[in-house]
Motif scaffolding. Structure first.
Motif, short mmCIF file in Angstrom:
data_model
loop_
_atom_site.label_atom_id
_atom_site.label_comp_id
_atom_site.label_asym_id
_atom_site.label_seq_id
_atom_site.Cartn_x
_atom_site.Cartn_y
_atom_site.Cartn_z
N TYR A 194 44.73 23.12 34.95
CA TYR A 194 43.81 23.89 34.11
C TYR A 194 43.02 24.89 34.94
N GLY A 195 42.58 24.47 36.12
CA GLY A 195 41.80 25.36 36.99
C GLY A 195 42.59 26.59 37.42
N CYS A 196 43.85 26.37 37.79
CA CYS A 196 44.70 27.50 38.21
C CYS A 196 44.92 28.47 37.05
N VAL A 197 45.22 27.92 35.87
CA VAL A 197 45.46 28.78 34.71
C VAL A 197 44.19 29.52 34.31
N PHE A 198 43.06 28.82 34.35
CA PHE A 198 41.79 29.47 33.99
C PHE A 198 41.51 30.65 34.91
N LEU A 199 41.70 30.46 36.23
CA LEU A 199 41.44 31.55 37.17
C LEU A 199 42.40 32.71 36.96
N PHE A 249 54.30 24.13 33.49
CA PHE A 249 53.68 22.96 34.11
C PHE A 249 52.53 22.51 33.23
N SER A 250 52.04 21.34 33.48
CA SER A 250 50.99 20.78 32.64
C SER A 250 49.64 21.44 32.94
N THR A 251 48.93 21.80 31.88
CA THR A 251 47.59 22.37 32.04
C THR A 251 46.50 21.35 31.67
N GLY A 263 37.90 21.69 29.07
CA GLY A 263 39.28 21.69 29.55
C GLY A 263 40.32 21.57 28.46
N GLU A 264 39.93 21.68 27.22
CA GLU A 264 40.90 21.54 26.13
C GLU A 264 41.46 22.88 25.65
N THR A 265 40.76 23.98 25.91
CA THR A 265 41.17 25.29 25.42
C THR A 265 41.27 26.27 26.58
#
Length: 393
Positions: free
Chosen positions: A180-185, A172-174, A161-163
């Motif tokens: 992080y999950g939303c951005v990753f998808l 917004f905060s990742t 979850g760091e990269t």
């Protein structure tokens, strides 16, 4: 695979539709097709939603790029990704704007395909070999795209979850699981969408170049076949019958039509090729620069190495298919011209003089698509990389 089985069994039967037309029809999957503006509201909404999503993702990369101007390593990372995204966007909208003309050109290839299917076994074998090469190109491009997507995503998956998959800044905060999950998808969808679009569009362009070289090859064969069944009369008049006149004139007219058609395609694809070569040169030198910073980090080295390989592959494919021979002067000389009357010999002489300068795919009269251009681009990329390295040192 089907084409390998056909090659082993020497089966000369293959699809009645030219292979580039299959891929061209698949442009519908990314919303590019003729009369798309007349499609139903839902289809148009999906297309523009994808484009808005794509532009928003580009904005996040640009935002991050602006935040790391003082860090040349991170700046180069962002610039690599941004170059690839902008190249994809440029190529896609080039297809959207020119879809009617592209559709007409692909339709012309289909007419040539159907015509030469009826011309004999030699033509069918030649078309079969070219069909196999184009299918292998498609499979190699898919394999490389899967490899690049895997390298990008695996690096993010093993970072705890760091990269992110791509460097980007969001409003917004990742750092939270949800963020992080939303951005990753979103980034995973972006990578798949970009690579799928790039493979499809690039393969269509390369297959168009492949078909152009095939048509010139079959044109040469048509000239070589002139007078093959005729013999030089020992003391009688030379041959000038209506059938042989028609054969010579058909070959000459067909050659002129082919030159006009290929010039049209060259003008159509010049912006696409120029954008490809400029972006590929930028990507190659930047990824080499990033590899210098990634020493000791195997995941980053694999990531940038795969990205560099993609840049190499793209310009090599264009150079490979653009480097094919398009001249017919040897064919007009090798045909059985000695048995023809003087009028037909003069016609063939003019065709030979015209073909002394073969058709060359050059981009805005700046550089031709040849292996020499491929080497020159690599040389320029290395020069830029050396300059960047000297500046950092």
């Amino acid at each position: 695979m089907e084409y390998i089985q056909r090659w082993i069994l020497r089966d000369d039967t293959f699809a009645e539709k030219v292979y580039v037309k299959y891929n061209f029809d698949n442009l519908r999957t990314i919303g590019i097709y003729r009369d798309a503006s007349k499609a139903c509201l839902a289809r148009r909404a999906v297309f523009f939603a994808q484009e808005i999503f794509f532009l928003l993702q580009i904005c996040t990369v640009v935002w991050d790029l602006a935040a790391v101007l003082n860090d040349i390593g991170l700046f180069g990372d962002d610039l690599c990704i941004l170059a690839g995204l902008l190249l994809t966007l440029t190529k896609k909208w080039h297809c959207v704007v020119n879809i009617d003309e592209l559709d007409e050109c692909v339709g012309q290839f289909q007419l040539y395909h159907e015509h030469y299917l009826q011309q004999g076994d030699w033509f069918v074998r030649c078309m079969r070999r070219q069909d196999m090469q184009e299918r292998m190109l498609q499979d190699a491009s898919k394999l490389l795209a899967i490899m690049l997507a895997s390298c990008l995503m695996v690096n993010a998956l093993f970072s705890n979850g760091e990269t992110l998959i791509l460097r980007a800044t969001y409003p917004f905060s990742t750092s939270t699981t949800l963020g992080y999950g939303c951005v990753f998808l979103c980034q995973a969808f972006l990578i798949i969408y970009v690579l799928y679009s790039m493979v499809l569009i690039d393969c269509i362009g390369a297959q168009i170049l492949s078909q152009m070289s095939l048509l010139f090859s079959m044109q040469r064969k048509q000239f070589e076949m002139i007078g093959t069944d005729l013999h030089l009369p020992p003391d009688g008049p030379l041959h000038g019958e209506h059938s042989i006149r028609a054969q010579v004139h058909r070959a000459i007219v067909s050659h002129q039509q082919l030159l006009a058609f290929c010039n049209r395609l060259k003008r159509l694809y010049e912006p696409n090729i120029m954008a490809q070569f400029v972006c590929s040169m930028l990507i190659i030198c930047l990824t080499a620069f990033e590899l210098m910073f990634a020493k000791g980090d195997p995941m980053q080295m694999i990531r940038f190495g795969a990205y560099m390989l993609t840049g190499f592959y793209q310009i090599f494919v264009w150079s490979f298919f653009g480097n094919r021979s398009t001249g017919i002067s040897d064919a007009t000389i090798n045909c059985n011209w000695m048995v023809l009357v003087d009028g037909l010999k003069k016609d063939l002489r003019f065709a030979t003089m015209r073909s002394q300068k073969p058709f060359i795919i050059d981009v805005y009269w700046l550089f031709p698509l040849t292996y020499e251009t491929f080497i020159a681009i690599l040389s320029r990329s290395y020069s830029i990389f050396t300059l960047l390295r000297t500046m950092t040192e």
